[in-house]
Write an enzyme that holds these catalytic residues in place. Structure first.
Site, PDB file in Angstrom:
ATOM      1  N   LYS A   1       0.657  -1.058  -0.035  1.00 18.81           N
ATOM      2  CA  LYS A   1       0.085  -0.057   0.003  1.00 18.81           C
ATOM      3  C   LYS A   1       0.916   1.311  -0.148  1.00 18.81           C
ATOM      4  O   LYS A   1       0.475   2.194  -0.702  1.00 18.81           O
ATOM      5  CB  LYS A   1      -0.979  -0.072   0.958  1.00 18.81           C
ATOM      6  CG  LYS A   1      -2.001  -0.974   1.100  1.00 18.81           C
ATOM      7  CD  LYS A   1      -2.984  -1.060   2.414  1.00 18.81           C
ATOM      8  CE  LYS A   1      -3.794  -2.458   2.177  1.00 18.81           C
ATOM      9  NZ  LYS A   1      -4.542  -2.883   3.381  1.00 18.81           N
TER      10      LYS A   1
ATOM     11  N   GLN B   1      -4.772  -1.625   9.385  1.00 13.33           N
ATOM     12  CA  GLN B   1      -4.587  -2.906   9.116  1.00 13.33           C
ATOM     13  C   GLN B   1      -5.099  -3.917   9.893  1.00 13.33           C
ATOM     14  O   GLN B   1      -4.715  -4.293  11.143  1.00 13.33           O
ATOM     15  CB  GLN B   1      -2.955  -3.237   8.879  1.00 13.33           C
ATOM     16  CG  GLN B   1      -2.552  -4.621   8.010  1.00 13.33           C
ATOM     17  CD  GLN B   1      -3.453  -4.305   6.523  1.00 13.33           C
ATOM     18  OE1 GLN B   1      -3.169  -3.316   6.012  1.00 13.33           O
ATOM     19  NE2 GLN B   1      -3.885  -5.608   6.145  1.00 13.33           N
TER      20      GLN B   1
ATOM     21  N   ASP C   1     -11.504   2.863   4.338  1.00 11.33           N
ATOM     22  CA  ASP C   1     -11.628   1.440   3.953  1.00 11.33           C
ATOM     23  C   ASP C   1     -13.157   1.186   4.171  1.00 11.33           C
ATOM     24  O   ASP C   1     -13.824   0.150   3.843  1.00 11.33           O
ATOM     25  CB  ASP C   1     -11.223   0.559   5.078  1.00 11.33           C
ATOM     26  CG  ASP C   1     -10.052  -0.189   4.757  1.00 11.33           C
ATOM     27  OD1 ASP C   1     -10.025  -0.430   3.572  1.00 11.33           O
ATOM     28  OD2 ASP C   1      -9.193  -1.009   5.700  1.00 11.33           O
TER      29      ASP C   1
END
Ligand code: NDP
Length: 286
Positions: A52, A96, A119
């Site tokens: 990422k 994460q 997200d």
């Protein structure tokens, strides 16, 4: 014989579009910024986070990894999110997953400011997806929709069967297909006679985490098959939830694993981070 959807090429196309828009935003003094919180030393998470950060760098997006020890307490994690919420140079925050077992993931995700939840896992963003008002769409299912649309697949009116009902893939994907006017069925581990359902699918999307589970006899002739799964086969080779070799001759289009949905997830994260920066700058939509 089916055609292979090249997720890598489509993701590269999106990343280059994002790069152009990032450059435009930079020219008015705004650099989109993403913070990734990584707690613990899970090997797969380390790789995802590295990928990422690299993708951000290539697109001209500022990124920062906040590393916390695996035994970090929840309060410290929440404070970290709070600090990032207040920072003007950070437009997107990503935690994460999975977090260490003693941390309540939902509590941490809810702490992320809604405008920075790239997200789209927070309750509010999930609700917005249900009503078709999502500021951000969750990266993997949004990537699937992009793959379909950029491959010229018409969703409207089609029988769409989603196998898997997780909060991060199956459920939001079903909602997105519905909002594109597909006729949607969602199957799961308790579904009776799964093949009866999958064989009706014009568009079959599978996200269950079981290597090569979907066999050729479960797929309708000419179907479009989207394989979200990432598994290892008996030889340790990366494979999807679909028996690719045998399904390929039967379908019209299929995503490979690797090189299908996977690269799209990161591309959509970049897109969401850009959108967050644009919204803050008053040049995007909400
Ligand atoms: P989860 O484990 O959270 O959910 C799996 C889902 O599959 C559940 O809804 C479960 O049903 C269903 N399921 C399991 N076994 C069967 C079965 N035999 N028949 C029908 N349904 C079944 O997984 P995720 O959604 O998080 O991930 C799914 C896969 O996608 C994994 O391989 C993961 O690695 C991959 N993935 C890939 C991403 C990418 O970027 N390409 C991103 C995210 C995930 P039930 O609800 O009844 O238990």
């Amino acid at each position: 014989m089916g055609k292979i959807i090249d997720g890598k090429a489509i993701a590269a196309e999106i990343r280059s579009e994002v790069k152009e828009s990032v450059a435009a935003l930079k020219s008015v003094g705004v650099t989109p910024g993403l913070a990734v919180i990584l707690a613990g030393d899970d090997a797969a998470s380390q790789i995802y986070v590295k990928n990422k950060a690299k993708a951000c760098d290539e697109a001209g997006i500022y990124s920062e990894v906040v590393r916390l020890p695996g035994d970090v307490d929840e309060r410290r994690l929440l404070e970290t999110v709070e600090i990032l919420n207040r920072r003007d140079d950070i437009h997107g925050i990503l935690v994460q997953l999975p977090l260490p077992k003693h941390i309540n993931e939902k509590t941490v995700i809810e702490k992320i400011s809604k405008e920075k939840d790239v997200d789209a896992f927070s309750f509010e963003n999930v609700g917005r997806i249900m009503t078709g008002h999502g500021a951000f769409l969750p990266c993997t299912p949004a990537g699937v929709i992009e793959l379909l649309e950029r491959s010229g697949v018409e969703i409207e009116g089609k029988n769409c069967v989603v196998v898997g009902r997780s909060d991060i893939v199956g459920k939001p994907l079903a909602m997105m297909l519905l909002s594109k006017n597909g006729t949607v069925e969602v199957c799961h581990s308790k579904t009776e006679d799964l093949a009866e359902h999958t064989k009706r699918a014009d568009i079959l999307a599978v996200a269950i985490g079981k290597p090569k589970f979907i066999s050729a006899d479960m797929v309708k002739d000419g179907a479009v098959v989207i394989d979200v799964g990432i598994n290892r086969d008996e030889n340790g080779k990366v494979c999807g939830d679909v028996d690719f070799e045998r399904v390929l001759p039967k379908c019209s289009l299929i995503t490979p694993v690797p090189g299908g949905v996977g690269p799209m997830t990161v591309a959509m994260l970049l897109k969401n981070t850009l959108a967050a920066a644009q919204m803050r700058n008053g040049t995007g939509e909400n």
